[in-house]
Design an enzyme around this catalytic site. Sequence first.
Site, mmCIF file in Angstrom:
data_model
loop_
_atom_site.group_PDB
_atom_site.id
_atom_site.type_symbol
_atom_site.label_atom_id
_atom_site.label_comp_id
_atom_site.label_asym_id
_atom_site.label_seq_id
_atom_site.Cartn_x
_atom_site.Cartn_y
_atom_site.Cartn_z
ATOM 1 N N TYR A 40 0.798 -1.332 0.034
ATOM 2 C CA TYR A 40 0.104 0.154 -0.065
ATOM 3 C C TYR A 40 0.894 1.141 0.055
ATOM 4 O O TYR A 40 0.424 2.373 0.055
ATOM 5 C CB TYR A 40 -0.933 -0.118 1.410
ATOM 6 N N HIS A 98 0.602 -11.682 2.130
ATOM 7 C CA HIS A 98 -0.404 -10.986 1.296
ATOM 8 C C HIS A 98 -1.122 -11.868 0.430
ATOM 9 O O HIS A 98 -2.590 -11.903 0.090
ATOM 10 C CB HIS A 98 -0.022 -9.843 0.821
#
Length: 268
Positions: A40, A98
Amino acid sequence: MDIPSLGFGTYQMDERDECARAVEEAMETGYEHVDTAQGYDNEEYVAEGLDAAGVDESEVFVATKLDTDNLAHDDVISTTEESAEKLDADSIDLLYVHWPLNTYDPEETLPALDELVDDGLVDRVGLSNFRPDQIEEAIETLDAPLYAHQVEMHPMLPQEELHELAVEHDHRLVAYCPIARGQVADVEEIQDVAEKHDATPAQVSLAWLMAKENVTAIPKAASSDHIEENFGALELELELEEEDVEKIDEIDERTRIVDFDEAPWNHG
């Protein structure tokens, strides 16, 4: 602290001012859990927001995720150290893999997670976007207990099998895209429950998730109104009746928001 049932998501918040302000407002609203990721590009902005809100490390549950290019053993260690520094954290409450893609290798990645736990830099380990068979394999490989599995989950993608696994193995199922990027507002059953409780469809979707055993929801919100609206789902959860939950359970529409050819569920 244990993971709260409602968290604050920060996906696509890669502008410093927007991310820091939103995290600060979320903490001041009452959230106690913030979710970020190496991918991110905002871990340091999250830390700035927490600092601006005057939140101590012990007062908030912070989770981040390893990027798919950082899953070789040494990369797991070094990039987690970088994440902890960006987050200004002595230890990371929860570290996820992730995606089981690219450099993911259970025999390399997972022992590195155990090493981070043993060294005290990470308190708990999690997975994200894994198939059921990959979860079972990881549980068998890890020394540390699996604490959480993060997946897309909402009334049009209820993830029954993954939820059953979470209950069976006693880990949290953490729901991203919990309002299906606004699409829950178009579902008649959700509209009906929202009208019954004088709530919004987003609040109904979040409350429905949190009413389920071992489930945490992490909606993203940038505006003050949406930050407060989503937080109101905690109160609605206490008001939901069994018939409300069952009505939403019976929704037969199926929609997956996050999907691409290489996604684990499209293989194996």
